[in-house]
Design a protein around this motif. Structure first.
Motif, PDB file in Angstrom:
ATOM      1  N   TYR A 239       0.832  -1.191   0.000  1.00 11.24           N
ATOM      2  CA  TYR A 239       0.000   0.000   0.000  1.00 11.24           C
ATOM      3  C   TYR A 239       0.874   1.251   0.000  1.00 11.24           C
ATOM      4  N   VAL A 240       0.433   2.268  -0.701  1.00 11.62           N
ATOM      5  CA  VAL A 240       1.073   3.583  -0.657  1.00 11.62           C
ATOM      6  C   VAL A 240       0.010   4.592  -0.225  1.00 11.62           C
ATOM      7  N   TYR A 241       0.326   5.341   0.826  1.00 13.92           N
ATOM      8  CA  TYR A 241      -0.609   6.316   1.385  1.00 13.92           C
ATOM      9  C   TYR A 241      -0.077   7.721   1.145  1.00 13.92           C
ATOM     10  N   ASP A 242      -0.890   8.586   0.543  1.00 13.34           N
ATOM     11  CA  ASP A 242      -0.536   9.972   0.271  1.00 13.34           C
ATOM     12  C   ASP A 242      -0.916  10.819   1.480  1.00 13.34           C
ATOM     13  N   LEU A 243       0.083  11.313   2.201  1.00 13.23           N
ATOM     14  CA  LEU A 243      -0.183  12.067   3.419  1.00 13.23           C
ATOM     15  C   LEU A 243      -0.729  13.464   3.122  1.00 13.23           C
ATOM     16  N   GLU A 244      -0.339  14.044   1.996  1.00 13.28           N
ATOM     17  CA  GLU A 244      -0.850  15.373   1.654  1.00 13.28           C
ATOM     18  C   GLU A 244      -2.335  15.324   1.281  1.00 13.28           C
ATOM     19  N   GLN A 245      -2.718  14.264   0.553  1.00 15.51           N
ATOM     20  CA  GLN A 245      -4.121  14.090   0.183  1.00 15.51           C
ATOM     21  C   GLN A 245      -4.918  13.353   1.261  1.00 15.51           C
ATOM     22  N   ASN A 246      -4.193  12.801   2.231  1.00 15.60           N
ATOM     23  CA  ASN A 246      -4.796  12.032   3.326  1.00 15.60           C
ATOM     24  C   ASN A 246      -5.684  10.901   2.803  1.00 15.60           C
ATOM     25  N   LYS A 247      -5.114  10.127   1.877  1.00 16.26           N
ATOM     26  CA  LYS A 247      -5.866   9.003   1.332  1.00 16.26           C
ATOM     27  C   LYS A 247      -4.918   7.961   0.746  1.00 16.26           C
ATOM     28  N   LEU A 248      -5.435   6.756   0.628  1.00 18.32           N
ATOM     29  CA  LEU A 248      -4.683   5.674   0.003  1.00 18.32           C
ATOM     30  C   LEU A 248      -4.566   5.962  -1.491  1.00 18.32           C
ATOM     31  N   SER A 249      -3.345   5.949  -2.027  1.00 13.19           N
ATOM     32  CA  SER A 249      -3.136   6.281  -3.433  1.00 13.19           C
ATOM     33  C   SER A 249      -2.823   5.067  -4.301  1.00 13.19           C
ATOM     34  N   LEU A 250      -2.405   3.963  -3.684  1.00 15.56           N
ATOM     35  CA  LEU A 250      -2.033   2.797  -4.485  1.00 15.56           C
ATOM     36  C   LEU A 250      -2.119   1.523  -3.659  1.00 15.56           C
ATOM     37  N   LYS A 251      -2.707   0.492  -4.251  1.00 14.38           N
ATOM     38  CA  LYS A 251      -2.692  -0.839  -3.668  1.00 14.38           C
ATOM     39  C   LYS A 251      -2.201  -1.803  -4.740  1.00 14.38           C
ATOM     40  N   ILE A 252      -1.206  -2.614  -4.380  1.00  9.32           N
ATOM     41  CA  ILE A 252      -0.654  -3.602  -5.303  1.00  9.32           C
ATOM     42  C   ILE A 252      -0.826  -4.988  -4.695  1.00  9.32           C
ATOM     43  N   LEU A 253      -1.540  -5.870  -5.363  1.00 13.54           N
ATOM     44  CA  LEU A 253      -1.570  -7.268  -4.949  1.00 13.54           C
ATOM     45  C   LEU A 253      -0.238  -7.854  -5.385  1.00 13.54           C
ATOM     46  N   ALA A 254       0.737  -7.817  -4.470  1.00  8.37           N
ATOM     47  CA  ALA A 254       2.142  -7.946  -4.849  1.00  8.37           C
ATOM     48  C   ALA A 254       2.676  -9.367  -4.820  1.00  8.37           C
ATOM     49  N   HIS A 255       2.198 -10.180  -3.886  1.00 11.34           N
ATOM     50  CA  HIS A 255       2.758 -11.510  -3.680  1.00 11.34           C
ATOM     51  C   HIS A 255       1.630 -12.515  -3.487  1.00 11.34           C
ATOM     52  N   THR A 256       2.015 -13.757  -3.283  1.00 12.12           N
ATOM     53  CA  THR A 256       1.033 -14.815  -3.028  1.00 12.12           C
ATOM     54  C   THR A 256       0.990 -15.210  -1.553  1.00 12.12           C
ATOM     55  N   SER A 257       1.668 -14.422  -0.720  1.00 10.45           N
ATOM     56  CA  SER A 257       1.649 -14.655   0.723  1.00 10.45           C
ATOM     57  C   SER A 257       1.945 -13.330   1.426  1.00 10.45           C
ATOM     58  N   ASP A 258       2.032 -13.361   2.759  1.00 14.27           N
ATOM     59  CA  ASP A 258       2.259 -12.143   3.534  1.00 14.27           C
ATOM     60  C   ASP A 258       3.432 -11.329   2.994  1.00 14.27           C
ATOM     61  N   ALA A 291       0.615   1.128 -16.284  1.00 16.84           N
ATOM     62  CA  ALA A 291       0.569   0.571 -17.633  1.00 16.84           C
ATOM     63  C   ALA A 291       0.747  -0.940 -17.632  1.00 16.84           C
ATOM     64  N   LYS A 292       1.617  -1.435 -16.754  1.00 14.04           N
ATOM     65  CA  LYS A 292       1.951  -2.861 -16.780  1.00 14.04           C
ATOM     66  C   LYS A 292       1.178  -3.661 -15.738  1.00 14.04           C
ATOM     67  N   GLY A 293       1.017  -3.086 -14.557  1.00 16.72           N
ATOM     68  CA  GLY A 293       0.351  -3.810 -13.482  1.00 16.72           C
ATOM     69  C   GLY A 293       1.159  -4.972 -12.942  1.00 16.72           C
ATOM     70  N   LYS A 294       2.460  -4.986 -13.249  1.00 14.33           N
ATOM     71  CA  LYS A 294       3.323  -6.088 -12.846  1.00 14.33           C
ATOM     72  C   LYS A 294       4.605  -5.528 -12.242  1.00 14.33           C
ATOM     73  N   PRO A 295       5.342  -6.349 -11.491  1.00 17.65           N
ATOM     74  CA  PRO A 295       6.620  -5.869 -10.964  1.00 17.65           C
ATOM     75  C   PRO A 295       7.627  -5.635 -12.082  1.00 17.65           C
ATOM     76  N   ALA A 296       8.581  -4.744 -11.816  1.00 17.78           N
ATOM     77  CA  ALA A 296       9.654  -4.529 -12.786  1.00 17.78           C
ATOM     78  C   ALA A 296      10.534  -5.758 -12.892  1.00 17.78           C
ATOM     79  N   GLY A 297      10.589  -6.543 -11.818  1.00 17.87           N
ATOM     80  CA  GLY A 297      11.380  -7.765 -11.831  1.00 17.87           C
ATOM     81  C   GLY A 297      11.253  -8.542 -10.544  1.00 17.87           C
ATOM     82  N   VAL A 298      11.673  -9.780 -10.593  1.00 20.92           N
ATOM     83  CA  VAL A 298      11.594 -10.693  -9.455  1.00 20.92           C
ATOM     84  C   VAL A 298      12.968 -11.295  -9.214  1.00 20.92           C
ATOM     85  N   LEU A 299      13.315 -11.466  -7.938  1.00 15.39           N
ATOM     86  CA  LEU A 299      14.598 -12.063  -7.555  1.00 15.39           C
ATOM     87  C   LEU A 299      14.334 -13.261  -6.656  1.00 15.39           C
ATOM     88  N   SER A 300      14.819 -14.409  -7.059  1.00 16.02           N
ATOM     89  CA  SER A 300      14.621 -15.631  -6.284  1.00 16.02           C
ATOM     90  C   SER A 300      15.956 -16.182  -5.816  1.00 16.02           C
TER      91      SER A 300
END
Length: 474
Positions: A239-258, A291-300
């Protein structure tokens, strides 16, 4: 040069700082990857911690051997750098050899577990968060006097993370809830009781309007400009929260676990690093995410979940602590477009919350490990133990340090992988620790309730006013 340098100048007996750096094993992988300085980060580390090249004229063999402070001071008096003072690399070459290993001295002692301990960016404040709803902010320059005693609001389980704003005006704290609370650090009240003596404003990171407590936040960080917060949560999201706008600005379903850890990669705020229980580290570029909705890259490379990530600050390198009992060093230029967590080698049942790491798993290696170095020796069990690069100013980020389940703090050499120090005092898990950004001082906090400081004093006494008794070693 500040306090630490003046003390070094006054004490000419400190000719060989290496005596304070006991070695206890090394990582073969780190040695193989970086010891020959065949990688860029090793070259950068060398440049940031090597004395001025003109010193070679005064000290033969300088390029291979470390130079004593006495000879460096002589070189400065002779103006070998033609600048009349030490360069940043000179300073790091001298100070990085004086590890904060003496002590410890007691800062505070609580009857509940300490989960968070962090210096402010300028080192003037120190924050400690405890399971029993308490967060304390200490004034380091005023004898560690408690400047703010915060009783957290609506705490669920524990204080999972805290973050000070860059201007040190506000502190945010998170727990197993989608609500992050913010406190005015500079207010006159010392006792900050939520909504009693002070108002702890709640920042809602949930996208629902029903006030549902469907997830908790493990990690929260201010952006460098103080305008945003980034958080990692138990619902697999960033999650990214914009403190100036006092609202959530971005949510990314980023992983398959915590998502146990998330941070900004550099001062630009464009890149984010995240680590999860799905064993993967991911890099996110906010400039192209829509535009992509995906990570720039993954490291395993980790075989178990990732507990913490710390950025080198250059938007390229970072380290991660893993439940596979390793720290890994990453170069994002090695990332792949996608990857899945690898579990093909695991033929055992294990839960790090109450079980020891299986003996048969200790020598397993990921078949597609993209990390450039691995550091072993510490223990990552029971909680999300944290790891960090050592400070830029005093060490040139020459070291990596981490807490450990075995009650110690471990310090590794970034390039060679050698364990250069192990700090022993605590009686329980050390979840967090923090190295002062300018002085040879490190503070560790533990589940035994102790918050203690380690230093490199020149005369065996604490370098700063100690208002607490010194802890005797058992």
């Amino acid at each position: 040069m500040g306090y630490a340098m003046s003390r070094l100048e006054m004490d000419s007996e400190l000719c060989d700082g290496d005596k304070t750096m006991p070695e206890a094993g090394s990582s073969k992988r780190a040695s193989k990857s970086l010891n020959k300085l065949d990688h860029e980060i090793a070259q950068v580390t060398k440049l940031n911690t090597s004395p001025h090249k003109q010193l070679a004229k005064l000290v033969p063999g300088t390029q291979k051997l470390s130079v004593s402070p006495v000879k460096m001071l002589v070189g400065r008096e002779a103006n070998y750098s033609a600048r009349g003072r030490f360069s940043a690399a000179d300073r790091c070459h001298m100070l990085s050899r004086y590890l904060p290993v003496k002590g410890p001295w007691l800062v505070d002692q609580m009857s509940t577990r300490a989960y968070v301990s962090q210096f402010s960016a300028d080192g003037s404040l120190f924050v400690a968060g405890f399971q029993g709803s308490y967060i304390r902010i200490y004034n380091v320059e005023d004898g560690w006097k408690v400047q703010k005693n915060i009783l957290a609001k609506s705490l669920r389980w524990t204080v999972t993370d805290t973050s000070l704003s860059p201007d040190q005006r506000h502190l945010v704290y998170a727990s197993m809830s989608p609500i992050v609370h913010i406190v005015d650090v500079r207010s006159a009240e010392t006792e900050s009781l939520a909504n009693v003596t002070e108002f702890h404003d709640g920042l809602d990171f949930s996208s629902s309007s029903d006030g549902s407590y469907s997830f908790g936040i493990f990690s929260v960080k201010f952006s460098t400009d103080g305008r945003e917060l980034v958080a990692g949560s138990s619902d697999d999201s960033i999650y990214v929260y914009d403190l100036e706008q006092n609202k959530l600005s971005l949510k990314i379903l980023a992983h398959t676990s915590d998502v146990n850890t998330v941070c900004f990669a550099d001062e630009s705020g464009h890149l984010l690093f995240s680590g999860s229980d799905d064993n993967l580290c991911k890099v996110w570029d906010r400039r192209c995410f829509i535009a992509k909705g995906k990570p720039a890259g993954v490291l395993s490379g980790h075989l178990e979940g990732i507990t913490f990530i710390d950025s080198h600050g250059d938007g390229r390198y970072f380290i991660s602590n893993g439940k596979d009992q390793t720290i890994k060093l990453w170069d994002i230029r090695k990332m792949a477009p996608n990857a899945t967590s690898y579990s093909g080698l695991r033929n055992y049942e294990w839960d790090y919350r109450w079980m020891d790491y299986p003996y048969e798993a200790r020598d397993l290696k990921h078949p597609s490990d993209q990390s450039i170095a691995t550091y072993k020796g510490h223990s990552v069990l029971r909680t999300l133990i944290r790891c960090y690069f050592s400070p830029v100013y005093s060490t040139g980020q020459k070291y990596i340090y981490t807490g450990s389940h075995d009650s110690c703090v471990y310090i590794y050499d970034l390039v060679t992988g050698k364990q250069v120090a192990s700090l022993q005092h605590h009686k329980s898990t050390v979840r967090d620790c923090s190295w002062h950004p300018y002085y040879p001082m490190l503070v560790s906090s533990s589940w035994d309730g102790d918050v203690v400081k380690w230093e490199f004093p020149c005369n065996g006494e604490a370098q700063f006013p100690a208002t607490k008794k010194r802890i005797r070693r058992q």
